[in-house]
Each structure stands twice: as structure tokens, then as C-alpha cells.
Design a protein around this motif. Structure first.
Motif, PDB file in Angstrom:
ATOM      1  N   GLU A 260      34.660  38.872  52.992  1.00  0.00           N
ATOM      2  CA  GLU A 260      35.484  39.659  52.066  1.00  0.00           C
ATOM      3  C   GLU A 260      34.711  39.969  50.788  1.00  0.00           C
ATOM      4  O   GLU A 260      34.751  41.099  50.280  1.00  0.00           O
ATOM      5  N   ALA A 261      34.020  38.980  50.259  1.00  0.00           N
ATOM      6  CA  ALA A 261      33.263  39.191  49.024  1.00  0.00           C
ATOM      7  C   ALA A 261      32.173  40.233  49.223  1.00  0.00           C
ATOM      8  O   ALA A 261      31.969  41.117  48.377  1.00  0.00           O
ATOM      9  N   MET A 262      31.480  40.163  50.353  1.00  0.00           N
ATOM     10  CA  MET A 262      30.378  41.091  50.596  1.00  0.00           C
ATOM     11  C   MET A 262      30.884  42.513  50.862  1.00  0.00           C
ATOM     12  O   MET A 262      30.263  43.491  50.444  1.00  0.00           O
ATOM     13  N   GLN A 263      32.025  42.628  51.550  1.00  0.00           N
ATOM     14  CA  GLN A 263      32.572  43.944  51.852  1.00  0.00           C
ATOM     15  C   GLN A 263      33.248  44.580  50.638  1.00  0.00           C
ATOM     16  O   GLN A 263      33.137  45.795  50.426  1.00  0.00           O
ATOM     17  N   ASP A 264      33.935  43.780  49.840  1.00  0.00           N
ATOM     18  CA  ASP A 264      34.755  44.328  48.753  1.00  0.00           C
ATOM     19  C   ASP A 264      34.001  44.487  47.442  1.00  0.00           C
ATOM     20  O   ASP A 264      34.410  45.271  46.583  1.00  0.00           O
ATOM     21  N   ARG A 265      32.911  43.735  47.263  1.00  0.00           N
ATOM     22  CA  ARG A 265      32.198  43.787  45.990  1.00  0.00           C
ATOM     23  C   ARG A 265      31.718  45.199  45.684  1.00  0.00           C
ATOM     24  O   ARG A 265      31.266  45.929  46.550  1.00  0.00           O
ATOM     25  N   ARG A 266      31.832  45.560  44.429  1.00  0.00           N
ATOM     26  CA  ARG A 266      31.298  46.832  43.951  1.00  0.00           C
ATOM     27  C   ARG A 266      30.821  46.633  42.526  1.00  0.00           C
ATOM     28  O   ARG A 266      31.194  45.654  41.874  1.00  0.00           O
ATOM     29  N   SER A 267      30.012  47.543  42.046  1.00  0.00           N
ATOM     30  CA  SER A 267      29.505  47.432  40.681  1.00  0.00           C
ATOM     31  C   SER A 267      30.613  47.788  39.691  1.00  0.00           C
ATOM     32  O   SER A 267      31.289  48.806  39.841  1.00  0.00           O
ATOM     33  N   ILE A 268      30.787  46.936  38.698  1.00  0.00           N
ATOM     34  CA  ILE A 268      31.813  47.112  37.674  1.00  0.00           C
ATOM     35  C   ILE A 268      31.134  47.514  36.371  1.00  0.00           C
ATOM     36  O   ILE A 268      30.213  46.834  35.911  1.00  0.00           O
ATOM     37  N   ARG A 269      31.599  48.612  35.790  1.00  0.00           N
ATOM     38  CA  ARG A 269      30.992  49.149  34.565  1.00  0.00           C
ATOM     39  C   ARG A 269      31.987  49.267  33.413  1.00  0.00           C
ATOM     40  O   ARG A 269      31.657  49.831  32.372  1.00  0.00           O
ATOM     41  N   GLY A 270      33.181  48.759  33.612  1.00  0.00           N
ATOM     42  CA  GLY A 270      34.189  48.742  32.555  1.00  0.00           C
ATOM     43  C   GLY A 270      34.892  47.397  32.573  1.00  0.00           C
ATOM     44  O   GLY A 270      35.366  46.950  33.625  1.00  0.00           O
ATOM     45  N   PHE A 271      34.965  46.738  31.419  1.00  0.00           N
ATOM     46  CA  PHE A 271      35.452  45.355  31.355  1.00  0.00           C
ATOM     47  C   PHE A 271      36.571  45.214  30.329  1.00  0.00           C
ATOM     48  O   PHE A 271      36.610  45.934  29.325  1.00  0.00           O
ATOM     49  N   LEU A 272      37.449  44.252  30.573  1.00  0.00           N
ATOM     50  CA  LEU A 272      38.472  43.911  29.599  1.00  0.00           C
ATOM     51  C   LEU A 272      37.829  43.174  28.427  1.00  0.00           C
ATOM     52  O   LEU A 272      36.829  42.469  28.588  1.00  0.00           O
ATOM     53  N   ASP A 273      38.421  43.347  27.264  1.00  0.00           N
ATOM     54  CA  ASP A 273      37.967  42.613  26.075  1.00  0.00           C
ATOM     55  C   ASP A 273      38.577  41.213  26.124  1.00  0.00           C
ATOM     56  O   ASP A 273      39.508  40.878  25.400  1.00  0.00           O
ATOM     57  N   LYS A 274      38.031  40.412  27.010  1.00  0.00           N
ATOM     58  CA  LYS A 274      38.581  39.082  27.299  1.00  0.00           C
ATOM     59  C   LYS A 274      37.429  38.135  27.584  1.00  0.00           C
ATOM     60  O   LYS A 274      36.602  38.424  28.460  1.00  0.00           O
ATOM     61  N   PRO A 275      37.329  37.039  26.867  1.00  0.00           N
ATOM     62  CA  PRO A 275      36.193  36.131  27.084  1.00  0.00           C
ATOM     63  C   PRO A 275      36.228  35.479  28.469  1.00  0.00           C
ATOM     64  O   PRO A 275      37.296  35.344  29.084  1.00  0.00           O
TER      65      PRO A 275
END
Length: 225
Positions: free
Chosen positions: A5-20
């Protein structure tokens, strides 16, 4: 989440929440990535995890130098210009991202803003600077090993609900990174991984890059038909 699941679903994320991101969670992720294979068990990687003021200083320094026209200063060799199918795939993902973000081809301002996001580590709350033992600087096998641990970081983070993007732009002004991260002289800066909680409302996060089919990348030799 299992490995498939991790390998199939992973994608590059370029927008993040302002959350530590809590340090214990980062330690869990790194412990998993640290299981990556390496040649002769050399484990030649070092990971510098930045957040808060040091990361902000890197963002500012990168941005200021790039906007001032300072040429990139990397500690690794830059790749040659992509041609042929490599260039085609590079263009394809750029088109996907720009379409998702509504960036028109002629819109220089928005295109420039997108480029600068990369130099800012995509405003992620965490950046992991991936370094190699300098003694192995010319050892391409060591470079391969660092690819393994870097992919391990992205998979482990995804399995814990975090998103990542492997971000070569983030180290294009490596002297800035070295200064604010306090990286020792016996290590070479290779790349960085921007990491944080995905912003599901950020359009580019929905982009999934296409992959070549197995029969396009693989030859089976010695198998029965």
C-alpha cells in the motif's frame, strides 16, 4: 498500511500544513529508513533534521541567493541536460503539476513562484538533509546506498501519515545549508527531503506521476515463455 500500500499510494507532496512534526515520530521514521541496505553494510549516510529557525534561515538564504542570480553551488556533480525520453518524462510531470495548479505557460510570475517554492523546501515544517561520508565521495556505490535510505525515508513517512518530496532544489545553495545545519566537513551534502503533514487542499498534491509498465523497463532472461 502494509508495504505494498505504501509503495503504490505514495506520491510526492509539495504542499504542507503549518503543523509541527513531533520529534519522536521523526525518530520512528528514521529508524525504519535506517534499515535500508548498503554495500558491505557500510551505512555511509548521515541525516540532519531541520525545523524551526535553522530551517527558516536555510529557506531565506537559498531564496536570497537565487533571486540575486548567484549560480547554484552543489557539492555533487550536476546532471547533464535531459534529452530523449528522460526529457519527455520531465516535461510530462511539469505539465501535470502546472495544470493542477492552474499555471499557464505564459504566466512567468506564477512559474517563478513555483520554482521559488522548491528553494524554500516547499515550506515544509521539516527538511532532512541527506549526507554522505566524504571518504566515499567518489564511490558511486555509496551514492546508490544513499538513494536507498532516501527512498526509505519517503516510504516510512508515508506509512506514518506524513508526506515528502525529494528536493534537489533545496541544496542548490549548499553553503547556506552547510552553515545553518552545522554539517561537519567530513560529510558531503547529497540531497534533502521536505517532510510534513500533507495539505489535502493543495492541488499539486493530487498529482500522481505515471510509471512505465513492467514490460517497458524489464527483460526476463532464461525464463520459459
Amino acid at each position: 498500511m502494509n508495504l505494498e500500500e505504501a509503495m503504490q499510494d505514495r506520491r510526492s507532496i509539495r504542499g504542507f500544513l503549518d503543523k509541527p512534526v513531533p520529534r519522536p515520530l521523526l525518530e520512528e521514521i528514521i529508524a525504519l529508513a535506517n534499515r535500508a541496505p548498503s554495500s558491505m553494510n557500510t551505512q555511509p549516510w548521515h541525516l540532519h533534521v531541520l525545523t524551526g529557525a535553522p530551517l527558516e534561515a536555510v529557506r531565506n538564504g537559498n531564496s536570497e541567493r537565487m533571486l540575486a542570480g548567484v549560480p547554484p553551488v552543489r557539492e555533487i556533480s550536476a546532471h547533464a541536460a535531459y534529452t530523449g525520453p528522460h526529457r519527455e518524462r520531465q516535461i510530462e510531470i511539469a505539465v501535470q503539476l502546472f495544470e493542477a495548479m492552474g499555471i499557464e505557460r505564459h504566466d512567468k510570475e506564477m512559474r517563478q513562484d513555483w520554482v521559488m517554492r522548491g528553494f524554500r523546501q516547499f515550506d515544509a515544517p521539516v527538511s532532512i538533509v541527506v549526507c554522505l561520508d566524504k571518504a566515499l565521495e567518489q564511490d558511486t556505490i555509496g551514492h546508490f546506498d544513499l538513494g536507498a535510505v532516501t527512498y526509505g525515508l519517503t516510504l516510512a513517512a508515508w506509512s506514518k501519515g506524513l508526506g515528502c518530496v525529494i528536493n534537489g532544489q533545496g541544496i542548490m545553495q549548499s553553503p547556506v545549508v552547510r552553515e545553518h545545519a552545522g554539517i561537519p566537513d567530513d560529510q558531503i551534502i547529497m540531497t534533502c527531503v521536505a517532510m510534513g503533514w500533507p495539505d489535502e487542499g493543495f492541488a499539486a498534491n493530487s498529482v500522481v506521476s505515471r510509471r512505465r509498465p513492467v514490460d517497458n523497463v524489464t527483460r526476463f532472461v532464461g525464463f520459459d515463455d
